[in-house]
Design an enzyme around this catalytic site. Structure first.
Site, short mmCIF file in Angstrom:
data_model
loop_
_atom_site.label_atom_id
_atom_site.label_comp_id
_atom_site.label_asym_id
_atom_site.label_seq_id
_atom_site.Cartn_x
_atom_site.Cartn_y
_atom_site.Cartn_z
N SER A 742 0.84 -1.20 0.00
CA SER A 742 0.00 0.00 0.00
C SER A 742 0.88 1.25 0.00
O SER A 742 2.07 1.21 0.28
CB SER A 742 -0.91 0.02 1.23
OG SER A 742 -0.16 0.23 2.40
N HIS A 743 0.22 2.35 -0.27
CA HIS A 743 0.96 3.61 -0.34
C HIS A 743 1.60 3.97 1.00
O HIS A 743 2.75 4.41 1.06
CB HIS A 743 0.02 4.73 -0.80
CG HIS A 743 -0.58 4.48 -2.14
ND1 HIS A 743 0.10 4.67 -3.31
CD2 HIS A 743 -1.80 4.01 -2.49
CE1 HIS A 743 -0.68 4.36 -4.33
NE2 HIS A 743 -1.83 3.95 -3.86
N MET A 744 0.87 3.80 2.05
CA MET A 744 1.42 4.16 3.36
C MET A 744 2.56 3.23 3.74
O MET A 744 3.49 3.63 4.44
CB MET A 744 0.31 4.13 4.42
CG MET A 744 -0.71 5.24 4.27
SD MET A 744 0.00 6.89 4.41
CE MET A 744 -0.21 7.20 6.16
N ARG A 747 5.54 4.59 1.93
CA ARG A 747 6.00 5.85 2.49
C ARG A 747 6.66 5.66 3.85
O ARG A 747 7.65 6.32 4.18
CB ARG A 747 4.83 6.83 2.57
CG ARG A 747 4.38 7.22 1.17
CD ARG A 747 3.09 7.99 1.15
NE ARG A 747 2.70 8.25 -0.24
CZ ARG A 747 1.61 8.89 -0.60
NH1 ARG A 747 0.79 9.33 0.33
NH2 ARG A 747 1.32 9.08 -1.86
#
Length: 786
Positions: A742-744, A747
């Site tokens: 996922s994006h989180m 990041r």
């Protein structure tokens, strides 16, 4: 014997009279009424009796009850309709059969009361040893009041792990009222509730129980504070339940254009709607997600990248207001188009069966279930197919098709992802043209979304696929020893994504320039009710600077010549058409492009939501009301002469009514059979740990007004719109939903912030209740410190 002799008259107002009983009196009353369960013998004393006759009471316990004992609270303010004070006072288990132990334990329980009144009680029972099941049953969903039995149970032999909150290994069952259950012990608990319920009319119940040798023991019953079932729209609820079952029954059948024997549905696989729009999204967010991605765009992208043609198949279906991915359709779309039909059919069935047998993989399907690209560890992963009846020739065909597909995607200059990146750049120009034009609000909404689909989400879907392949290749290099842990970490730190730019720009740019660049972002990307950064900058950033996470001046990635030579040799042996330098360039650009493309296309989406809000204001609708409309109803206004006022009013009313109804519907995160819609066991969480760091810190939820510095922050969904958290000096991040890709997750890895992504509902709630957690990503372990 010391026990309370008063009995209520329950002939007229049962509920009112039961509320007058203490916990001990309630159990004493039911000890002679139940035919479906037993109440353990007890000795009850008031505080006044304990002070005056302590020794006699202790002697009575030692003479009449078998040790060890449980000493339980029964204060006058416990278990009332107004408040239960569940767990507020002390109860002690395994108390030894000595005068000193009993005296000490009873004193401790009385001391735990806020203040002792003469009528406050303590009661003592024999301790039930090693029950087969022990736990808590709610007769309704405590959050919504929906008509479901929620049964949390521990089978370790402990009698208090569920109630104490220490349970992280038990199971939770959700059973719709009037549905059929297959386990005898579950039916026994339902029968117990039905016998207790007449004494508590129109009241939800919280029942503590144990089962040993097929006998049910009632430990406690008290009112559960929740919404009344009298509010339930019975006819509409029952119709929706029937429709869910019928749709699932129909969709699980064979389809002539689909591989795979049966259907499977989940909220997390593939485009994971639970992460992006939530489990019960409002109609506008849900319809936008379908319009922009899951109705059509997703399949076009897969076809363009060399996978099977699934155009015409929506990826997402809605059941009881919950968005589900059609996993059979998803698995079809990960099969290379050049793989022959017979082998592809067997492969999809293998995927479906594996996920059914290992449902905890539902948020990790691309890493641990399907083979969607070639990686350095592919041959080892494919070996599991041999045990499932695939031949070595089958494995070779699968491997070759994935290698050909992967080579075509990662090609340095001609890869299809390059054209997707150009589309994203075109979208930026078109955004300005539309926003600066004289078009009316309806036309701007239409063209912002049309451009967003054609140049934005289609390109993003492709770049997200390239980004996934990049991550898969990078992780497999580390897993196969072609890249060290340190080199892997250094490479991630060398990435220059939107997330790292946001943190740096927040420190260096003035407020206006910062908001000009990032102002369109929203924590809820598709949610009109989620304020943009430029609408409430103080909410997300305040005046604090983010220096703790500022990036080093130089983050260049370097690698030794010998390591490069080893990689080149591995690439050549595998059959890749690129060398190590070109591969690293692809991985870096693909991961960065994925984040960049989302940043760009979400501007079109965010500006669309602004235009919808402005249109609504002109027509007299609030932003809250507009959240319940369907984007297709708004888009109809572009090409028809329908009244905008009447169309939106009708759409909003329909959306409000259906969304309200769906709050009563509770469904599992993974559905493998139509019967799962009415009776299911919640999946145990298997979280994704990000980084190899360890942290011990206080816990809190993501409140923009709170001081989050040094805290482990909890958010439900791993939505990248929560980037503002990274400027708050947080110690770590925990999400209920979200996958390792996922994006989180990306990041958090990039910024070196320890995180648990996708903890699952049960573990998320369990950890969130803690005051202090120890989060050890290296050991993949979370411990409650306090």
């Amino acid at each position: 014997m010391y026990r309370t002799e008063w009995r209520p008259n329950l002939n007229n107002s049962a509920s009112a009279n039961m509320s007058k009983l203490s916990k001990a009196q309630t159990l004493e009353f039911f000890s002679t009424k139940l035919t479906t369960a037993y109440v353990l013998p007890q000795i009850v004393c008031t505080f006044e009796q304990w002070i005056e006759n302590r020794d006699a009471i202790v002697h009575q316990v030692l003479q009449q009850l078998n040790p060890p004992y449980v000493v339980r609270s029964s204060a006058g303010d416990e278990d009332k309709h107004e408040q239960s004070l569940a767990g507020a006072y002390l109860s002690l288990l395994n108390v030894e059969a000595t005068c000193d132990s009993l005296i000490k334990s009873v004193n401790e329980v009385f001391d735990s009361y806020q203040r002792q009144c003469p009528e406050d009680q303590v009661f003592i029972q024999s301790m039930l040893q090693q029950p087969d099941y022990a736990g808590v049953m709610f007769s309704q969903d405590p959050s919504t009041g929906a008509p479901y039995y929620i049964i949390s149970v521990d089978q370790s032999g402990s009698t208090d792990s569920v109630t104490s909150g220490r349970d992280s290994e038990g199971s939770t069952y959700v059973i719709a009222h009037e549905s059929v259950v297959s386990h005898i012990w579950l039916q026994q608990l339902i029968d117990l509730y039905k016998q207790l319920q007449p004494y508590y009319p129109d009241t939800a119940l919280d029942i503590e129980f144990a089962i040993k040798d097929n006998l049910v023991y009632l430990f406690q019953v008290r009112p559960l504070q929740t919404r009344s079932l009298r509010d339930l729209p019975v006819a509409a609820y029952q119709l929706e339940q029937r429709c869910i079952y019928k749709k699932l029954h129909r969709l699980t059948q064979r389809h002539p254009y689909l591989l795979g024997a049966t259907g499977l549905y989940g909220v997390m696989p593939d485009w994971n709607p639970a992460e992006i729009i939530g489990i019960k999204p409002k109609p506008l967010a849900l319809s936008l997600y379908k319009e922009l991605i899951t109705d059509h765009i997703w399949a076009v992208q897969r076809f363009n990248y060399g996978y099977r043609d699934l155009r015409g198949f929506p990826l997402l279906l809605v059941l009881g207001g919950t968005p589900y991915i059609d996993i059979r359709v998803s698995f079809n779309s990960f099969v290379p188009s050049k793989l022959d039909a017979d082998l592809a059919e067997r492969l999809v069935n293998f995927y479906l069966n594996k996920l059914k047998q290992q449902p905890h993989l539902h948020d990790k399907v691309e890493f641990q279930v399907v083979y969607s690209c070639y990686s350095f560890d592919l041959q080892e992963r494919l070996n599991e197919l041999l045990d499932a009846g695939f031949s070595p020739t089958d494995l070779q065909k699968i491997s070759s098709s994935l290698l050909e597909l992967t080579n075509s995607i990662i090609a340095d200059q001609s890869g299809v992802w390059q054209s997707d990146l150009k589309s994203i750049e075109s979208l930026q120009q078109r955004q300005e043209q539309i926003l600066n034009s004289d078009l009316n609000k309806l036309d701007k909404i239409y063209w912002l979304l049309e451009d967003c689909k054609r140049y934005g989400t289609l390109a993003f879907a492709g770049l997200a696929r390239a980004g996934f392949i990049a991550v898969q290749l990078l992780n497999s290099m580390k897993g196969c020893g072609l890249l060290s842990e340190t080199e892997h970490k250094q490479f991630l730190l060398s990435l220059n994504t939107v997330s790292s730019e946001l943190v740096n720009d927040h420190e260096t740019l003035d407020k206006q320039n910062f908001l000009n660049k990032y102002g369109h972002l929203r924590p809820g990307t598709y949610d009109i009710l989620s304020a943009r950064y430029d609408e409430a900058p103080e909410l997300y950033f305040g005046s604090a600077q983010s220096g703790e996470y500022s990036q080093p001046g130089s983050r260049e990635f370097s690698i030794s010549l010998s390591r490069l030579n080893s990689l080149n040799q591995a690439l050549q042996q595998a059959g890749f058409h690129v060398d190590a330098i070109a591969l690293f360039n692809f991985i870096k650009k693909a991961i960065e492009a994925r984040e960049y493309s989302k940043f760009v296309f979400t501007k079109s989406l965010s500006d669309t939501l602004v235009c919808i809000e402005q249109l609504g204001m002109q027509l007299g609708f609030s932003k809250t009301e507009l959240a319940y409309t369907d984007i297709k109803d708004i888009l109809k206004l572009h090409s028809t002469t329908l009244s905008a006022q009447e169309t939106l009013h009708s759409s909003i009313q329909l959306g409000m009514n259906y969304h309200a109804l769906c709050q009563w519907i509770k469904l599992p995160v993974l559905i493998s059979d139509p019967a799962d819609a009415a009776c299911f066991q919640m999946l145990p969480g298997e979280p994704n740990f990000i980084t190899s760091l360890s942290v011990t810190a206080p816990c809190c939820e993501a409140d923009p007004y709170a001081d989050l510095s040094g805290k482990i922050v909890f958010i439900e969904a791993a939505d990248p719109g929560y980037d503002w958290l990274f400027s708050k000096h947080i110690a770590a991040l925990v999400t209920q939903y979200g996958g390792c890709n996922s994006h989180m997750a990306i990041r958090a890895a990039e910024l070196g912030i320890p995180a648990v992504i996708g903890a699952g509902e049960r573990l998320y709630q369990y950890w969130k209740q803690a005051s202090i957690l120890q989060l050890d990503c290296h050991s993949k372990k979370v411990a409650v410190i306090q």
